[in-house]
Scaffold this active site. Structure first.
Site, PDB file in Angstrom:
ATOM      1  N   GLY A 139      -2.385  -2.070  -5.533  1.00 58.59           N
ATOM      2  CA  GLY A 139      -1.883  -0.718  -5.793  1.00 58.59           C
ATOM      3  C   GLY A 139      -0.475  -0.576  -5.280  1.00 58.59           C
ATOM      4  O   GLY A 139       0.009  -1.421  -4.522  1.00 58.59           O
TER       5      GLY A 139
ATOM      6  N   SER B 172      -0.428   3.775  -1.967  1.00 63.98           N
ATOM      7  CA  SER B 172      -1.581   4.129  -2.826  1.00 63.98           C
ATOM      8  C   SER B 172      -2.866   4.298  -2.022  1.00 63.98           C
ATOM      9  O   SER B 172      -3.912   4.612  -2.582  1.00 63.98           O
ATOM     10  CB  SER B 172      -1.794   3.045  -3.894  1.00 63.98           C
ATOM     11  OG  SER B 172      -1.962   1.782  -3.280  1.00 63.98           O
TER      12      SER B 172
ATOM     13  N   THR C 275      -4.712   0.979   2.982  1.00 60.35           N
ATOM     14  CA  THR C 275      -5.195   0.869   4.366  1.00 60.35           C
ATOM     15  C   THR C 275      -6.419   1.759   4.566  1.00 60.35           C
ATOM     16  O   THR C 275      -7.407   1.351   5.183  1.00 60.35           O
ATOM     17  CB  THR C 275      -4.065   1.238   5.351  1.00 60.35           C
ATOM     18  OG1 THR C 275      -2.959   0.374   5.113  1.00 60.35           O
ATOM     19  CG2 THR C 275      -4.529   1.079   6.796  1.00 60.35           C
TER      20      THR C 275
ATOM     21  N   GLU D 162      -6.095  -7.197   1.228  1.00 63.68           N
ATOM     22  CA  GLU D 162      -5.097  -6.216   0.804  1.00 63.68           C
ATOM     23  C   GLU D 162      -4.017  -6.978   0.025  1.00 63.68           C
ATOM     24  O   GLU D 162      -3.339  -7.846   0.600  1.00 63.68           O
ATOM     25  CB  GLU D 162      -4.471  -5.514   2.004  1.00 63.68           C
ATOM     26  CG  GLU D 162      -3.463  -4.439   1.618  1.00 63.68           C
ATOM     27  CD  GLU D 162      -2.873  -3.723   2.827  1.00 63.68           C
ATOM     28  OE1 GLU D 162      -3.103  -4.160   3.972  1.00 63.68           O
ATOM     29  OE2 GLU D 162      -2.159  -2.717   2.620  1.00 63.68           O
TER      30      GLU D 162
END
Ligand SMILES: Cc1cc2cn([C@H]3C[C@H](O)[C@@H](CO)O3)c(=O)nc2[nH]1
Length: 224
Positions: A16, A20, A23, A92
């Site tokens: 993203g 966005s 986290t 991530e």
């Protein structure tokens, strides 16, 4: 768990735009002992042998984009390679968004010279063919550029202070091309799209909707 799971766990990348809500998403999944969560190694990018490459990149992108993205690619490879005990790995971003989104953007903006892009791409092609960087699922935290930008301003990360809205808008379009229209490069895994414009107070319900997919609880293939 079977041997195969230990070699290649069910690997999910949350992708993203900047701001966005990645986290927040990762923190929600931290509570599951079956999931190994890997946040972006931003602290490495802020201290590579004492150099804050993230800051250098934003301050002088023409000079430092290659340096920064070269290191990002290495640190993301290491994340892909990390062995875990749990059956699910949640990362991530990925080596794919590094190449398809950020290197792409810097190349289009002429911030990374074509020869530099060629070298990064050669490494990308070699690494993704010779190492196991495969993703089993991509979770796309889809925001509007306006919402993402608002959150960046609120978070007020020092290195991002000079990031203009246009950059966030362009990165949004690149994510849309990659993950929605699927016109930019090939997409390596099924994509589930979350409405990441939702406020923190209600977004947990949105996460819960997709938990069975993210935790790989349904053995049936993803419903279209
Ligand atoms: C994989 C990858 C992540 C990533 C993040 N960034 C920037 C965007 C944000 O300002 C910061 C943290 O994500 O780093 C980048 O320029 N290139 C990247 N490549």
């Amino acid at each position: 768990s079977s041997k195969s799971e230990l070699c290649h766990p069910f690997t999910v990348a949350v992708e993203g735009n900047v701001g966005s809500g990645k986290t927040t998403f990762l923190n929600h999944f931290n509570k599951y002992e079956n999931v190994a969560v890997f946040a972006e190694p931003i602290e490495l990018w802020r201290d590579c042998d004492g150099y804050n490459l993230l800051d250098l990149m934003y301050k002088d992108p023409k000079k430092y984009s290659f340096t920064f993205q070269s290191y990002v690619q290495l640190t993301m490879l290491r994340q892909h390679q990390k062995k875990i005990q749990q059956p699910v790995k949640l990362m991530e971003r990925s080596i794919y968004s590094a190449r398809y989104c950020f290197v792409e953007k810097m190349s289009r903006d002429g911030l990374m010279a074509p020869p530099a892009v060629a070298v990064i791409d050669q490494w990308f092609q070699y690494v993704t063919k010779s190492q196991d960087t495969n993703l089993d699922l991509i979770v796309y935290l889809r925001t509007s550029p306006e919402v993402a930008y608002e959150r960046i301003l609120k978070r007020n990360r020092s290195e991002e202070r000079t990031v203009p809205f246009e950059y966030i808008k362009a990165l949004h379009e690149i994510h849309e091309d990659w993950l929605m229209k699927k016109t930019l490069h090939k997409c390596n895994a099924p994509v589930i799209v979350l409405n990441a414009n939702l406020d923190k107070s209600v977004i947990e319900e949105e996460y819960q909707k997709y938990e069975p997919h993210i935790l790989n609880l349904n053995k049936s293939p993803l419903r279209a």
